[in-house]
Design an enzyme around this catalytic site. Structure first.
Site, mmCIF file in Angstrom:
data_model
loop_
_atom_site.group_PDB
_atom_site.id
_atom_site.type_symbol
_atom_site.label_atom_id
_atom_site.label_comp_id
_atom_site.label_asym_id
_atom_site.label_seq_id
_atom_site.Cartn_x
_atom_site.Cartn_y
_atom_site.Cartn_z
ATOM 1 N NE ARG A 151 -3.515 -2.313 2.766
ATOM 2 C CZ ARG A 151 -3.200 -3.480 3.336
ATOM 3 N NH1 ARG A 151 -1.976 -3.653 3.853
ATOM 4 N NH2 ARG A 151 -4.087 -4.463 3.403
ATOM 5 C CE LYS A 175 -6.055 -1.214 5.180
ATOM 6 N NZ LYS A 175 -7.365 -1.441 4.531
ATOM 7 C CG HIS A 246 -5.820 0.612 -3.734
ATOM 8 N ND1 HIS A 246 -5.177 0.141 -2.603
ATOM 9 C CD2 HIS A 246 -6.988 -0.083 -3.814
ATOM 10 C CE1 HIS A 246 -5.920 -0.787 -2.029
ATOM 11 N NE2 HIS A 246 -7.016 -0.948 -2.748
ATOM 12 N NE ARG A 249 -3.186 -3.508 -1.549
ATOM 13 C CZ ARG A 249 -2.631 -4.319 -0.652
ATOM 14 N NH1 ARG A 249 -1.316 -4.469 -0.624
ATOM 15 N NH2 ARG A 249 -3.381 -4.980 0.205
ATOM 16 C CG HIS A 272 -5.769 -8.969 0.952
ATOM 17 N ND1 HIS A 272 -5.911 -9.354 -0.366
ATOM 18 C CD2 HIS A 272 -5.719 -7.608 0.925
ATOM 19 C CE1 HIS A 272 -5.939 -8.287 -1.138
ATOM 20 N NE2 HIS A 272 -5.831 -7.223 -0.383
ATOM 21 C CE1 TYR A 281 -6.574 -6.912 -6.707
ATOM 22 C CE2 TYR A 281 -6.315 -8.309 -4.776
ATOM 23 C CZ TYR A 281 -6.347 -7.060 -5.353
ATOM 24 O OH TYR A 281 -6.160 -5.951 -4.579
#
Length: 300
Positions: A151, A175, A246, A249, A272, A281
């Protein structure tokens, strides 16, 4: 009310490990809610929040044309806030406990084709041949984002020590303050070496600290600047969609899967929490296959 929101913001940062971007989104959602509460009840108070009022708030936004994704995010913000307030003893009953999160329609992300990605990388590499520190930095931004799929907030948060050049890996704090290790290839390694030996020393000042990427004035690079770099680089590629970091990414993840990478490995690389997020994806690659089939097969 502002002091309560300040406490909640601190909780999101210290205990939940949310980024500044996420915390600003929560604050904006809750400010909008309490504007509505004050308008309807005459008081800017948590005690005036009820389930019917929350439903009215969301209904009004929906009628005003708010996207389903926006409604879903705001519902999630309110539910998180009210659950926190209940635990803190600020309210006796959680008014958002039965509030339903609208299901957001998942749209396929815009991604670059492989040839478009290579064209963007070629362009940013050719611009860095003169030794200009900004050009060398911009080359590294695009190369590293595409090579790793990290990110933009993670990229700008990197310190020099987060890069292991001998093993060609980067340690990323993602995150929820979760750390992961992501490899990168020789082109990104070359861009990194050029930046560290030629570019960064020209911009570095005492206030630079350990930051890997620097702005023109020598301080840690702001994510907004990195977004501008990516947008400008990709916009120069003929026929490429308008994407930022993004989108880069998304492109990296899609190209990994198209190249045969295992879905769970891609999940780990991207950081993730849920495999369902990564599975989006796979739909992109299927859509691409279908488009090629429709164009090329005589019985399509």
């Amino acid at each position: 009310m502002e002091s309560v929101l300040d406490q909640f913001d601190a909780y999101l940062g210290l205990e939940r490990g949310h980024s500044d971007h996420t915390r600003r989104a929560y604050r904006g959602d809750l400010t909008a809610l309490f504007d509505f509460v004050e308008q309807r009840t005459g008081e800017r108070s948590l005690a005036r929040v009820s389930l019917p009022l929350l439903r009215s708030w969301l209904a009004e936004q929906s009628a005003s044309g708010a996207a389903r994704t926006t409604l879903a995010r705001r519902t999630s913000s309110v539910k998180t806030f009210c659950a926190w307030a209940l635990r803190r003893g600020l309210i006796g009953v959680d008014p958002a406990a039965r509030l339903q999160v609208p299901k957001a329609r998942r749209t396929l992300p815009a991604v670059l084709r492989r040839d478009q990605a290579l064209d963007a990388l070629d362009a940013v590499n050719s611009g860095a041949q003169e030794g200009d520190p900004i050009a060398l930095r911009d080359r590294l931004i695009v190369e590293l984002l595409y090579a790793t799929g990290i990110r933009v907030s993670e990229l700008c948060g990197l310190d020099i020590d987060d890069i292991d050049t001998s093993r060609r890996v980067v340690r990323v704090l993602g995150k929820g303050n979760k750390q992961r290790t992501v490899p990168f290839g020789e082109p990104a390694h070359a861009a990194l070496t050029a930046w560290l030996t030629e570019g960064r020393p020209q911009l570095s000042i005492p206030e630079s600290g350990p930051a890997l990427l620097l702005g023109a004035r020598g301080r840690r690079l702001d994510p907004r600047q990195a977004r501008t770099v990516v947008h400008q680089t990709v916009s120069a590629v003929n026929g490429a969609p308008d994407i930022g970091p993004h989108g880069l990414r998304h492109s990296a993840a899609t190209h990994l899967l198209e190249g045969g990478a295992d879905l769970r490995i891609v999940q780990e690389l991207l950081g993730h929490t849920s495999l369902a997020t990564t599975q989006l994806y796979t739909h992109v690659t299927v859509e691409r296959l279908r488009a090629v089939h429709d164009q090329a097969h005589p019985r399509a």
